[in-house]
Structures are given as C-alpha cells and as structure tokens.
Design a protein around this motif. Sequence first.
Motif, PDB file in Angstrom:
ATOM      1  N   VAL A 231       1.800   6.311  14.875  1.00 17.58           N
ATOM      2  CA  VAL A 231       0.622   6.392  15.672  1.00 17.58           C
ATOM      3  C   VAL A 231       1.513   6.015  17.383  1.00 17.58           C
ATOM      4  O   VAL A 231       0.680   6.722  18.341  1.00 17.58           O
ATOM      5  CB  VAL A 231       0.685   5.139  15.171  1.00 17.58           C
ATOM      6  CG1 VAL A 231      -0.611   4.472  17.139  1.00 17.58           C
ATOM      7  CG2 VAL A 231      -0.356   4.552  14.434  1.00 17.58           C
TER       8      VAL A 231
ATOM      9  N   PHE B  10      -5.857  -2.318  13.000  1.00 14.96           N
ATOM     10  CA  PHE B  10      -4.264  -2.525  13.343  1.00 14.96           C
ATOM     11  C   PHE B  10      -3.603  -1.014  12.797  1.00 14.96           C
ATOM     12  O   PHE B  10      -4.297  -0.493  12.184  1.00 14.96           O
ATOM     13  CB  PHE B  10      -3.720  -3.373  11.828  1.00 14.96           C
ATOM     14  CG  PHE B  10      -2.418  -3.010  11.494  1.00 14.96           C
ATOM     15  CD1 PHE B  10      -1.554  -3.757  12.562  1.00 14.96           C
ATOM     16  CD2 PHE B  10      -1.578  -2.749  11.132  1.00 14.96           C
ATOM     17  CE1 PHE B  10      -0.190  -4.595  12.483  1.00 14.96           C
ATOM     18  CE2 PHE B  10      -0.669  -3.103  10.705  1.00 14.96           C
ATOM     19  CZ  PHE B  10       0.458  -3.815  11.855  1.00 14.96           C
ATOM     20  N   HIS B  11      -2.771  -0.569  13.938  1.00 12.49           N
ATOM     21  CA  HIS B  11      -1.834   0.518  13.854  1.00 12.49           C
ATOM     22  C   HIS B  11      -0.674  -0.014  14.082  1.00 12.49           C
ATOM     23  O   HIS B  11       0.262   1.791  14.004  1.00 12.49           O
ATOM     24  CB  HIS B  11      -2.276   1.051  15.698  1.00 12.49           C
ATOM     25  CG  HIS B  11      -3.967   1.445  15.384  1.00 12.49           C
ATOM     26  ND1 HIS B  11      -4.724   2.592  14.108  1.00 12.49           N
ATOM     27  CD2 HIS B  11      -4.957   0.781  16.001  1.00 12.49           C
ATOM     28  CE1 HIS B  11      -5.882   2.547  14.334  1.00 12.49           C
ATOM     29  NE2 HIS B  11      -6.190   1.870  15.425  1.00 12.49           N
ATOM     30  N   GLY B  12      -0.092  -0.923  13.592  1.00 15.24           N
ATOM     31  CA  GLY B  12       0.883  -1.333  14.097  1.00 15.24           C
ATOM     32  C   GLY B  12       2.032  -1.913  14.803  1.00 15.24           C
ATOM     33  O   GLY B  12       1.072  -2.486  15.436  1.00 15.24           O
TER      34      GLY B  12
ATOM     35  N   GLU C 164      -8.799   3.421  12.397  1.00 14.17           N
ATOM     36  CA  GLU C 164      -8.539   4.220  10.568  1.00 14.17           C
ATOM     37  C   GLU C 164     -10.015   3.796  10.087  1.00 14.17           C
ATOM     38  O   GLU C 164     -11.023   3.172  10.324  1.00 14.17           O
ATOM     39  CB  GLU C 164      -8.004   2.289  10.320  1.00 14.17           C
ATOM     40  CG  GLU C 164      -7.383   1.471  10.775  1.00 14.17           C
ATOM     41  CD  GLU C 164      -7.039   0.170  10.569  1.00 14.17           C
ATOM     42  OE1 GLU C 164      -6.630  -0.301   9.357  1.00 14.17           O
ATOM     43  OE2 GLU C 164      -7.178  -0.659  11.855  1.00 14.17           O
TER      44      GLU C 164
ATOM     45  N   ASP D  48      -5.410   7.301  12.210  1.00  9.31           N
ATOM     46  CA  ASP D  48      -4.468   6.422  11.573  1.00  9.31           C
ATOM     47  C   ASP D  48      -4.437   6.748  10.397  1.00  9.31           C
ATOM     48  O   ASP D  48      -5.441   5.776   9.717  1.00  9.31           O
ATOM     49  CB  ASP D  48      -4.342   5.172  12.455  1.00  9.31           C
ATOM     50  CG  ASP D  48      -3.584   4.481  11.873  1.00  9.31           C
ATOM     51  OD1 ASP D  48      -2.312   5.191  10.441  1.00  9.31           O
ATOM     52  OD2 ASP D  48      -2.986   3.791  11.961  1.00  9.31           O
TER      53      ASP D  48
ATOM     54  N   ASN E  56       7.670   5.473  10.308  1.00  8.82           N
ATOM     55  CA  ASN E  56       7.303   4.983   9.690  1.00  8.82           C
ATOM     56  C   ASN E  56       5.829   4.899  10.560  1.00  8.82           C
ATOM     57  O   ASN E  56       5.318   5.095  11.302  1.00  8.82           O
ATOM     58  CB  ASN E  56       8.229   3.442  10.252  1.00  8.82           C
ATOM     59  CG  ASN E  56       8.341   2.979  11.147  1.00  8.82           C
ATOM     60  OD1 ASN E  56       7.008   2.528  12.257  1.00  8.82           O
ATOM     61  ND2 ASN E  56       9.591   2.772  12.050  1.00  8.82           N
ATOM     62  N   GLY E  57       4.611   4.679  10.240  1.00  5.25           N
ATOM     63  CA  GLY E  57       3.123   4.187  10.444  1.00  5.25           C
ATOM     64  C   GLY E  57       3.755   3.916  11.928  1.00  5.25           C
ATOM     65  O   GLY E  57       2.868   4.143  12.517  1.00  5.25           O
ATOM     66  N   SER E  58       3.632   2.761  12.718  1.00  3.45           N
ATOM     67  CA  SER E  58       3.960   2.890  13.751  1.00  3.45           C
ATOM     68  C   SER E  58       4.645   3.594  14.516  1.00  3.45           C
ATOM     69  O   SER E  58       3.935   4.043  15.618  1.00  3.45           O
ATOM     70  CB  SER E  58       4.867   1.505  14.270  1.00  3.45           C
ATOM     71  OG  SER E  58       4.535   0.184  13.812  1.00  3.45           O
TER      72      SER E  58
ATOM     73  N   TRP F 112       0.564  -1.312   0.039  1.00  5.86           N
ATOM     74  CA  TRP F 112      -0.232   0.457   0.369  1.00  5.86           C
ATOM     75  C   TRP F 112       1.087   1.484  -0.017  1.00  5.86           C
ATOM     76  O   TRP F 112       0.193   2.587   0.433  1.00  5.86           O
ATOM     77  CB  TRP F 112      -0.977  -0.436   1.407  1.00  5.86           C
ATOM     78  CG  TRP F 112      -1.537  -0.990   1.228  1.00  5.86           C
ATOM     79  CD1 TRP F 112      -1.649  -2.547   1.015  1.00  5.86           C
ATOM     80  CD2 TRP F 112      -2.502  -1.332   3.091  1.00  5.86           C
ATOM     81  NE1 TRP F 112      -1.789  -3.662   1.567  1.00  5.86           N
ATOM     82  CE2 TRP F 112      -2.586  -2.829   3.074  1.00  5.86           C
ATOM     83  CE3 TRP F 112      -2.125  -0.909   4.158  1.00  5.86           C
ATOM     84  CZ2 TRP F 112      -3.276  -3.869   3.882  1.00  5.86           C
ATOM     85  CZ3 TRP F 112      -2.397  -1.709   4.644  1.00  5.86           C
ATOM     86  CH2 TRP F 112      -2.559  -3.215   5.119  1.00  5.86           C
TER      87      TRP F 112
ATOM     88  N   VAL G  31      -2.266   6.325   7.896  1.00  6.68           N
ATOM     89  CA  VAL G  31      -1.052   5.311   7.654  1.00  6.68           C
ATOM     90  C   VAL G  31      -1.233   4.777   6.051  1.00  6.68           C
ATOM     91  O   VAL G  31      -0.746   4.460   5.459  1.00  6.68           O
ATOM     92  CB  VAL G  31      -0.461   4.727   8.610  1.00  6.68           C
ATOM     93  CG1 VAL G  31       0.523   4.302   7.636  1.00  6.68           C
ATOM     94  CG2 VAL G  31       0.334   5.301   9.447  1.00  6.68           C
ATOM     95  N   MET G  32      -2.644   3.815   5.837  1.00  5.52           N
ATOM     96  CA  MET G  32      -2.941   3.383   4.681  1.00  5.52           C
ATOM     97  C   MET G  32      -4.159   3.853   4.004  1.00  5.52           C
ATOM     98  O   MET G  32      -4.379   4.397   2.340  1.00  5.52           O
ATOM     99  CB  MET G  32      -3.799   1.722   5.062  1.00  5.52           C
ATOM    100  CG  MET G  32      -4.443   0.878   4.341  1.00  5.52           C
ATOM    101  SD  MET G  32      -5.292   1.306   2.647  1.00  5.52           S
ATOM    102  CE  MET G  32      -6.779   0.848   4.060  1.00  5.52           C
TER     103      MET G  32
ATOM    104  N   LYS H 286       3.554   5.064   5.188  1.00  7.22           N
ATOM    105  CA  LYS H 286       3.049   4.502   3.594  1.00  7.22           C
ATOM    106  C   LYS H 286       3.593   4.779   2.212  1.00  7.22           C
ATOM    107  O   LYS H 286       3.896   5.188   1.880  1.00  7.22           O
ATOM    108  CB  LYS H 286       2.089   3.596   3.654  1.00  7.22           C
ATOM    109  CG  LYS H 286       1.845   3.084   4.924  1.00  7.22           C
ATOM    110  CD  LYS H 286       0.976   1.818   4.280  1.00  7.22           C
ATOM    111  CE  LYS H 286       1.298   0.481   5.005  1.00  7.22           C
ATOM    112  NZ  LYS H 286       0.493   0.075   6.250  1.00  7.22           N
TER     113      LYS H 286
HETATM  114  C1  PLP Z   1       0.896  -0.105   8.469  1.00 11.26           C
HETATM  115  C2  PLP Z   1       0.485   0.436   8.930  1.00 11.26           C
HETATM  116  C3  PLP Z   1       0.711   1.365  10.271  1.00 11.26           C
HETATM  117  C4  PLP Z   1       2.309   0.772  10.316  1.00 11.26           C
HETATM  118  O1  PLP Z   1       3.013   1.257   9.619  1.00 11.26           O
HETATM  119  P1  PLP Z   1       4.405   0.975   9.985  1.00 11.26           P
HETATM  120  O2  PLP Z   1       5.089   1.729   8.694  1.00 11.26           O
HETATM  121  O3  PLP Z   1       3.935  -0.739   9.341  1.00 11.26           O
HETATM  122  O4  PLP Z   1       5.482   0.439  10.643  1.00 11.26           O
HETATM  123  C5  PLP Z   1      -0.530   1.907  10.933  1.00 11.26           C
HETATM  124  N1  PLP Z   1      -1.553   1.764  10.859  1.00 11.26           N
HETATM  125  C6  PLP Z   1      -2.005   1.780   9.869  1.00 11.26           C
HETATM  126  C7  PLP Z   1      -3.757   1.854   9.787  1.00 11.26           C
HETATM  127  C8  PLP Z   1      -1.402   0.762   8.919  1.00 11.26           C
HETATM  128  O5  PLP Z   1      -2.067   0.297   7.325  1.00 11.26           O
END
Ligand code: PLP
Length: 423
Positions: free
Chosen positions: A114, A142-144, A202, A236, A109-111, A51, A238-239, A265
């Motif tokens: 968050v 899912f948040h990391g 999300e 969040d 990164n996404g984690s 993604w 991220v995605m 992402k």
């Molecule tokens: C992938 C993802 C994360 C974590 O991101 P990383 O870069 O893998 O640490 C957090 N939140 C959401 C909604 C994601 O899809």
Amino acid sequence: MTLTEKDSQYLWHPYTQHKTSQTPIAISRGEGALLWDENGKEYIDAIASWWVNPFGHSNKFIADAVYKQLTTLEHVLFGGFTHEPAVKVAEKLIEILPKNQQKIFFSDNGSTAVEVAIKVALQYFFNKNEKRTTIIAFENAFHGDTFAAMAASGISFYTQAFQGMFIDVVRIPVPTKGQEQASFDALTNVIQNHNCAGFIFEPLVQGAAGMVMYKPEALAKLIQICAANKVLTIADEVMTGFGKTGKTFAMDYVSEVPDMICLSKALTGGTIPMAITTFTQDIFDAFYDDDINKALFHGHTFTANPTGCAAVLASIDLLQTAEMQANIERINASHLEFQKKIENHSKVITARTLGVIFAVEIKSDSEESYYGAMRTKLYNFFIENGVVLRPVGNIVYILPPYIMTNEQLQKVYKTIEEAIEMV
Ligand SMILES: *Cc1c(COP(=O)(O)O)cnc(C)c1O
C-alpha cells in the motif's frame, strides 16, 4: 521456564496490551486446517491465520518448491540483478490480473504494498508537475500500519496516537446497500474541493472493519468518477486476492479496472512474507525518463526474494487446480446454507457471504467496541472449544483455508451457534 513464560519475558506481540491480555497459546505444529498447541490440544484455524493460508498449514507442495529454491538460489539483491522466479511471477500475475496491469513491483508485506501504491500516486503527479496531494479512502478502511497505509486507514484504534502527522486523506462513505448515492456524491464533492491524486479501497469486502460488503456495480461507478477526473485508483486486494471472494481477485467482479493493485497475505500461500504492487503502463511511463529524479526511489532489501517467488508460483499453481476451485465453491455453498439457517435467529442482526468469507453480526445490549467485552467473551469461548476465530466487536467471521473439510466446517458453524446462544 515454559515457552509461554519465556515469551512473556522477551516478546512484544502485535495489537496486544500486555498488561491485560491473556498469555498467548504456544503452537507447535500445523497441518491442513488444524493447529496443535504444546500440550497437544487441537484447534481448527477458521481464519486461515489472519487470512494468509488458503492451502493448509505445512503444505508439502509449497514446501518442496521452497526447498528446491533455497538450495538453488535463496536470495540475490534485486538492484542491478534479476532472476527467473521473479520473471515467472510477473508473467504469471500479468496473465491472471485485470488486463491493464503491466508492471510488477515487489515488497514484503501488505502495508508496504500500500505504501508503494500511495507513494507512486503522489509521485506520478509530482513527475507531471501537477499539484495533487490528497488521497481518498473509505470510512473504516484498513490498509496497514506503516505511515501512509495508516493515514489511509479509518479505524481510530490503530491510528489515534498519530493524528496530525499524516499525509492528506479525505474519507468517503462505503457504498453499502442504501448508501450508494451518498458515496458517489461524497466522492464527486471531494474531487471538486481537493487536489486528489488517488483513491484507495478494499474491493467488495472491508476485511478488518468486520467483512463489510458492497456491490461491484457501486465500485465500478466510483472508479468511473475517478477516471473521469484523472484520479488514480488503487485496489487493495491484500485480503481479497487469490480466491477469497470466489474469483481470483475481487476486481474480477467489477466492470472497471483499477490503475494499481496491492497483493500480499495469500500471495505465498501463507508461507513467506512477500507483497506485490502492480501498475498500468501509463503509470510506469510517468517515471520513465532521462531524468534520474523521476525514478521511483523506493525499495526493500529482500525485494523479489527468490524463495518467496517460488512460494508464489507454487501457490498460484495450487489455486488454479480444479480441486481447489471446487473447494472454494463447496465452502461458498456451505456458508450460504449456514447463513440461511441463522440469519433469522433472534440474536442475529445480519449475516453475509461472499466466496469463502462469511460474517454474522450478533445483537448486543451495549455499544460494542473493537476489543470490547463481548468480543473477549466470544473469543475465549471459541478458543476453549478448539476453534480459532477472532471476532471484530460483535461480528464473527469465518475465512477458512480452502482445504477445510466439511466436518471441520460444521464444527465451526456449531461452535458459532453455541456462542450466539451463550452471549
Ligand atoms: C492485512 C491488510 C493490510 C496490511 O498487510 P500487512 O501484511 O499486515 O502489513 C493491508 N490491506 C488490507 C486490505 C489488509 O487486509
């Protein structure tokens, strides 16, 4: 030794049980929506490499911007220093994010995006001398994979080894169709019975749960309940960020605004690891004080890396072109057509689309687990046929780079149809 042999000698892969998993495929080149392995076999990357990659692999426009930055100022510490790429990224994001977002904090990164948001929610109340320590999150979120992000995540697979070591998180149902009232009631109930600091979600699509979708009106209502109780809201994205849902951000569909937004992402067009958490002025003000103890003592060595910032700026430029917007609409229309075609198939439970995201749930005789037998069968079938898709249990989803051609898309659809017949 071949590349894969050396790999198995030295490397440890993410989300991988090395004893039972197949050897990884060695990819040597990528261009547009395509990848090639070391033997020259071609694959369509139908999930934009987890993604992240909306504008295609080895994108020349981003590469040029990155090269220019690398040969001007590749990196400088962000403690006590600043630079033009970071300021430009902030200016640009503040222009396109929901209007209440005023401050930009960088991480990698996404984690961590968050992690920062959750720490800020907790310290916001600490700084105000209010005891609020519970975080609210959705079921199956899912948040990391860092600790606070993991605590907020609901998928037990990823978190079971660490139960009992987490910050305080209470979960509520996702307001999917028919579950809206249950979700509102659960939120009200949690807020009444706990000292809640924040609610993380999300927006509109839960990615890792298998592209579970819910309506903007339901999210608006949940945000209203939080706002009325001074619980901070964390979107969040991220995605979902940067066009995946058909708008720049999923929150652009929602009538209410969140207090914080997490981005990563597609932020750099899938080129350089970078993340951003954004905040309202009110949140920033809770840390702004003569007392140094009220500062946010969080940072990463590569914070606001100029090269990453250059990739962000180039990516947003690409996203905003008429051509890219037309691509997003084209893929959405194509998905809707495919959805209509297969949703009544006897082996299909349901199919759903939002923006460039498409998901189909396939009927199964047994209870399908995240990495279960059906998933493996599907995954292998796709790889054999030169299509990169990573099913979540019995859910197959497509999240293509926006530059994927119609021909490539049709091949992805056809392979999914064949897979449905096969299982
Ligand atoms: C992938 C993802 C994360 C974590 O991101 P990383 O870069 O893998 O640490 C957090 N939140 C959401 C909604 C994601 O899809």
